[in-house]
Design a protein around this motif. Structure first.
Motif, short mmCIF file in Angstrom:
data_model
loop_
_atom_site.label_atom_id
_atom_site.label_comp_id
_atom_site.label_asym_id
_atom_site.label_seq_id
_atom_site.Cartn_x
_atom_site.Cartn_y
_atom_site.Cartn_z
N UNK A 364 0.78 -1.39 0.00
CA UNK A 364 0.23 -0.19 0.42
C UNK A 364 0.62 1.00 0.05
N UNK A 365 0.41 2.76 -0.39
CA UNK A 365 0.83 3.19 -0.35
C UNK A 365 1.33 3.96 0.98
N UNK A 366 0.72 3.81 1.61
CA UNK A 366 1.03 4.54 2.97
C UNK A 366 2.47 3.05 3.76
N UNK A 367 2.30 2.16 3.13
CA UNK A 367 3.62 1.12 4.30
C UNK A 367 4.46 1.73 2.98
N UNK A 368 4.66 1.86 1.40
CA UNK A 368 5.56 2.01 1.02
C UNK A 368 6.32 3.19 1.92
N UNK A 369 5.95 4.25 1.87
CA UNK A 369 5.76 5.46 2.85
C UNK A 369 7.14 5.72 4.07
N UNK A 370 5.54 4.62 4.75
CA UNK A 370 6.65 4.37 6.00
C UNK A 370 8.00 3.56 6.01
N UNK A 371 8.04 2.54 4.82
CA UNK A 371 9.22 1.74 4.61
C UNK A 371 10.67 2.83 4.36
N UNK A 372 10.02 3.44 3.39
CA UNK A 372 11.41 4.66 3.04
C UNK A 372 11.48 5.76 4.20
N UNK A 373 10.92 5.90 4.92
CA UNK A 373 11.07 6.69 6.04
C UNK A 373 11.47 6.12 7.29
N UNK A 374 11.61 4.94 7.05
CA UNK A 374 12.25 3.97 8.31
C UNK A 374 13.79 4.01 7.39
N UNK A 375 14.22 3.69 6.56
CA UNK A 375 15.37 3.47 5.70
C UNK A 375 15.93 4.50 6.02
N UNK A 376 15.38 5.67 5.57
CA UNK A 376 16.17 6.73 6.38
C UNK A 376 16.09 7.34 7.35
N UNK A 377 15.46 7.36 8.74
CA UNK A 377 16.25 7.55 10.01
C UNK A 377 17.38 5.84 10.43
N UNK A 378 17.28 5.47 10.02
CA UNK A 378 17.99 4.56 10.40
C UNK A 378 19.41 4.72 10.08
N UNK A 379 19.44 5.48 8.34
CA UNK A 379 20.16 5.66 7.83
C UNK A 379 21.07 7.14 8.93
N UNK A 380 20.30 7.55 8.99
CA UNK A 380 21.00 8.73 9.78
C UNK A 380 21.47 8.75 10.92
N UNK A 381 21.30 6.89 11.59
CA UNK A 381 21.16 6.77 13.09
C UNK A 381 20.25 7.44 13.61
N UNK A 382 19.29 7.79 13.25
CA UNK A 382 17.58 8.19 14.76
C UNK A 382 17.04 6.93 14.98
#
Length: 382
Positions: A364-382
């Motif tokens: 779903x678009x919502x899960x896709x957005x959440x997945x992108x944000x999780x990946x981004x936050x993880x990479x930034x170390x948050x």
């Protein structure tokens, strides 16, 4: 081959001359077409050895803007609008040095439905203001193509008279898809033209809609331009539009349309009476006029002057300016976060994969957005 009529003639027959055509063009039925020979000569035009423009330093930009060098002013705005990371530091340094010279203008936002005559109104108002001794800067925003990202940038051609005035500077910019039809760096551009000595800034937006709150957040006076008899009554009564404006100008009130414009004026004034004003202590009203004939332009300017006088006397004007500076800062934060997100290499690689999953119905678009944000936050170390 060229078919020469004679060795001494300065004309010759073209290659496509029919067979057996006579040489005398005055004789009936004969071939009369001749080509005149060119004149040989030496060109005085010097060859350009270097087509690159001179590199400008921060001080070159600043001094050029303060001296109202049109070329450097245009280049400074181009520098600020640039999305090239290499230009960012220079642009910010230029802005920092120009800021002490900015903030002394009256900023007027102008929006309206397509075809309402915004550009014509701006030209009429601009010409009127210049005759009053003002220096007018016009910042127009053209819609960008969602496919090519390009814009026609034709507003300047629609203001032919105004563009020829020495005390006017017109700068068209692409919206780049920015919400509200305002170029992303419009706020910074305002500071630059103010530093160049322009005391009236007119900002024309792409169109009208609830997203015009973006315009409201950067101007002192906000004008809504409408026309009567084209279904605008319903558009104008929408709260999202009406609650933003400080005045309504019903344009094209000439000829047979004048009567309809006066009726529309009454309707709009009735609607405005029940809405909360956009500016504390100021009651918006609808006015009629014609940008084409100049009718109502001086009255409109008097309304704007009265608005400025009243809001400055109550400090509402200055309070709004302070709030706009804070909004500007947070908007820059939002823009920076968006840029960092979409320019992240990991995000850029995974977006195509997630797009396919969404299109296939696997995600779903919502899960896709959440997945992108999780990946981004993880990479930034948050």
């Amino acid at each position: 081959m060229k078919k020469q009529t004679s060795k001494t003639s300065n004309t010759y027959k073209p290659d496509w001359t029919p067979e057996n055509a006579g040489d005398d063009p005055t004789t009936a039925g004969k071939f009369a077409v001749r080509v005149i020979k060119g004149v040989e000569g030496k060109s005085d035009i010097k060859k350009l050895t270097d087509t690159k423009r001179k590199h400008l330093s921060v001080d070159d930009y600043v001094n050029g803007v303060l001296k109202f060098d049109r070329n450097i002013l245009a280049r400074a705005i181009t520098l600020i609008e640039s999305n090239n990371p290499n230009h960012h530091d220079t642009a910010q340094e230029v802005l920092k040095k120009l800021l002490p010279y900015s903030g002394k203008s009256l900023r007027i936002g102008i929006t309206g439905v397509p075809g309402a005559g915004k550009s014509t109104l701006i030209e009429s108002l601009g010409m009127y203001l210049i005759k009053q001794g003002h220096k007018v800067a016009v910042l127009t925003v053209d819609p960008s193509s969602t496919v090519t990202k390009g814009s026609i940038l034709g507003d300047k051609t629609r203001m032919e008279k105004l563009s020829k005035e020495e005390n006017c500077f017109i700068r068209p910019s692409p919206s780049g898809g920015e919400l509200g039809g305002v170029a992303r760096k419009t706020r910074e551009t305002i500071s630059v033209v103010e530093a160049a000595g322009f005391d009236i800034i007119l900002i024309e937006t792409v169109g009208v809609g609830q997203s015009e709150v973006t315009v409201r957040s950067m101007v002192d006076f906000f004008l809504l331009v409408l026309i009567a008899g084209a279904g605008d009554e319903l558009q104008g009564i929408k709260r999202g539009v009406m609650e933003l404006c400080d005045a309504i100008f019903i344009n094209k009130a000439d000829g047979d349309n004048e009567k309809r414009a006066l009726i529309a004026q009454t309707d709009y004034n009735n609607a405005l009476h029940y809405l909360q004003p956009a500016t504390k202590g100021w009651q918006p009203k609808a006015f009629v006029g014609s940008a084409l004939t100049g009718k109502g332009i001086s009255e409109l300017w008097n309304v704007i002057l009265e608005f400025e006088k009243q809001t400055k006397s109550t400090d509402v004007f200055y309070e709004r300016r302070k709030n706009q500076i804070v909004e500007w800062a947070f908007k820059m934060v939002e823009n920076k976060l968006i840029d960092d997100f979409y320019n992240d290499e990991t995000i850029k690689k995974i977006i195509p994969e997630l797009k396919n999953e969404v299109l296939k119905g696997e995600l779903t678009p919502t899960l896709a957005a959440e997945k992108l944000l999780i990946i981004y936050k993880t990479k930034k170390g948050s």
